[in-house]
Design an enzyme around this catalytic site. Structure first.
Site, PDB file in Angstrom:
ATOM      1  N   ASP A 127       0.837  -1.210   0.000  1.00  0.00           N
ATOM      2  CA  ASP A 127       0.000   0.000   0.000  1.00  0.00           C
ATOM      3  C   ASP A 127       0.870   1.258   0.000  1.00  0.00           C
ATOM      4  OD1 ASP A 127       0.834  -0.233   2.614  1.00  0.00           O
ATOM      5  OD2 ASP A 127      -1.171  -0.190   3.514  1.00  0.00           O
ATOM      6  N   SER A 128       2.208   1.058   0.041  1.00  0.00           N
ATOM      7  CA  SER A 128       3.125   2.178  -0.204  1.00  0.00           C
ATOM      8  C   SER A 128       2.901   2.752  -1.598  1.00  0.00           C
ATOM      9  CB  SER A 128       4.578   1.705  -0.061  1.00  0.00           C
ATOM     10  OG  SER A 128       4.818   0.593  -0.907  1.00  0.00           O
ATOM     11  N   GLU A 157      -1.002  -5.795   8.608  1.00  0.00           N
ATOM     12  CA  GLU A 157      -0.202  -5.110   9.629  1.00  0.00           C
ATOM     13  C   GLU A 157      -0.746  -5.408  11.026  1.00  0.00           C
ATOM     14  OE1 GLU A 157       0.427  -0.961   8.825  1.00  0.00           O
ATOM     15  OE2 GLU A 157       1.083  -1.354   6.764  1.00  0.00           O
ATOM     16  N   LYS A 191      -0.827  -9.447   2.961  1.00  0.00           N
ATOM     17  CA  LYS A 191      -0.044  -8.992   4.109  1.00  0.00           C
ATOM     18  C   LYS A 191      -0.942  -8.132   4.994  1.00  0.00           C
ATOM     19  CE  LYS A 191       3.529  -6.002   3.642  1.00  0.00           C
ATOM     20  NZ  LYS A 191       3.021  -4.811   4.338  1.00  0.00           N
ATOM     21  N   GLU A 236       9.670  -4.091  10.272  1.00  0.00           N
ATOM     22  CA  GLU A 236      10.037  -2.791   9.704  1.00  0.00           C
ATOM     23  C   GLU A 236      10.548  -1.841  10.775  1.00  0.00           C
ATOM     24  OE1 GLU A 236       7.214  -1.126   6.984  1.00  0.00           O
ATOM     25  OE2 GLU A 236       8.262   0.804   6.887  1.00  0.00           O
TER      26      GLU A 236
HETATM   27  O1  KIV Z   1       3.651  -1.143   1.555  1.00  0.00           O
HETATM   28  C1  KIV Z   1       4.816  -1.552   1.500  1.00  0.00           C
HETATM   29  O2  KIV Z   1       5.559  -1.324   0.528  1.00  0.00           O
HETATM   30  C2  KIV Z   1       5.331  -2.320   2.628  1.00  0.00           C
HETATM   31  C3  KIV Z   1       6.801  -2.574   2.687  1.00  0.00           C
HETATM   32  C4  KIV Z   1       7.525  -1.325   3.015  1.00  0.00           C
HETATM   33  C5  KIV Z   1       7.138  -3.680   3.604  1.00  0.00           C
HETATM   34  O3  KIV Z   1       4.584  -2.714   3.467  1.00  0.00           O
END
Ligand code: KIV
Length: 263
Positions: free
Chosen positions: A43-44, A114, A112, A181
């Site tokens: 989500d980055s 969090e 993924k 992280e």
């Molecule tokens: O959203 C993302 O790119 C991430 C990574 C920085 C691990 O969660």
């Protein structure tokens, strides 16, 4: 076909896992030819591509759209993990299942999530439903407002202990790997050694079982962003700018297109 078994095999063999973000078909197509284990539709994308200040604007629809593009580009060559967006794991089992299902239908092989406190049952339920889950602890960007910024986490003894417990809880719930992280490298090394599942670090030192970086960061696409944990392995900003400048110069000089480039 790449699978979660490759993660367990890498940990057993002591082989470092390599994960990198990808948000679109062109980058996935290029990365599919390289020796990386896993593409992360993070989500980055909201920050790296959409120019936002944090990741909170991501929705399941946005993540599914980027996941679909990555899956097309990777064409079955790579294991794809997609981020569950902000709060998707916090609205109960059914909403979480719907969000994860949309990401898998778009082409992800795993999601993924969090954190784990308050939603270990969601992780367990997804795994039991056939959806592999990667955990994410430490500086979990969706909690940036609780942390008061993108700062190193688990520096104090109590927070470090919480992180140890969270890592065990994720393993217990069935996660197949955990991203760590921005935590002290000593803690990351200890947690990695204590788990049967692999850890993938970002800003967490070399003691993790693998590493992940945002593609845009490792390529140096954003010259204004250079946190301590990022290494620039290329200067793509310079390549983009000089390519655009050469194109503009050629057009203005009447040198592009030539007859050979015309019909
Ligand atoms: O959203 C993302 O790119 C991430 C990574 C920085 C691990 O969660």
């Amino acid at each position: 076909m790449p699978s979660i078994r490759d993660f367990a095999a890498a940990k057993a063999a002591g082989r470092k896992l390599v994960m990198v973000t990808s948000y679109d078909a062109w980058s996935a197509k290029l990365l599919a030819k390289e020796d990386v284990d896993c593409l992360l539709v993070g989500d980055s994308v909201m920050m790296a591509v959409h120019g936002e200040q944090d990741t909170l604007g991501a929705t399941t629809e946005i993540m599914a759209m980027h996941t679909r593009a990555v899956a097309r580009g990777a064409a079955g060559e790579k294991f794809i993990v997609a981020d569950m967006p902000f709060l998707a794991a916090r609205k109960g089992l059914n909403e979480a299942l719907d969000s994860a299902a949309a990401l898998l239908r778009a082409g992800a092989h795993a999601v993924k999530i969090e954190g784990v406190r308050g939603h270990a049952d969601v992780v367990h339920h997804l795994v039991e439903s056939g959806i592999p889950v990667m955990g994410h602890l430490g500086l979990t960007p969706q909690s940036v407002n609780v942390f008061g910024g993108f700062t190193v986490q688990a520096k104090e003894a109590a927070a470090a202990q919480s992180l140890r417990e969270d890592a065990q809880a994720l393993q217990q719930a069935g996660a197949f790997a955990i991203v760590l992280e921005c935590i002290p490298r000593k803690l990351a090394t200890e947690v990695s050694a204590s788990l049967a599942i692999p850890t993938i670090g970002i800003g967490a030192g070399a003691g993790c079982d693998g590493q992940v970086l945002v593609l845009h960061d490792l390529l140096g696409l954003n010259p204004d962003f250079k946190p301590r944990f990022v290494r620039r392995f290329a200067d793509a900003a310079a390549t983009v700018r000089s390519g655009a400048a050469a194109y503009a110069e050629a057009v203005r000089a009447g040198m592009f297109p030539t007859d050979k480039e015309s019909f």
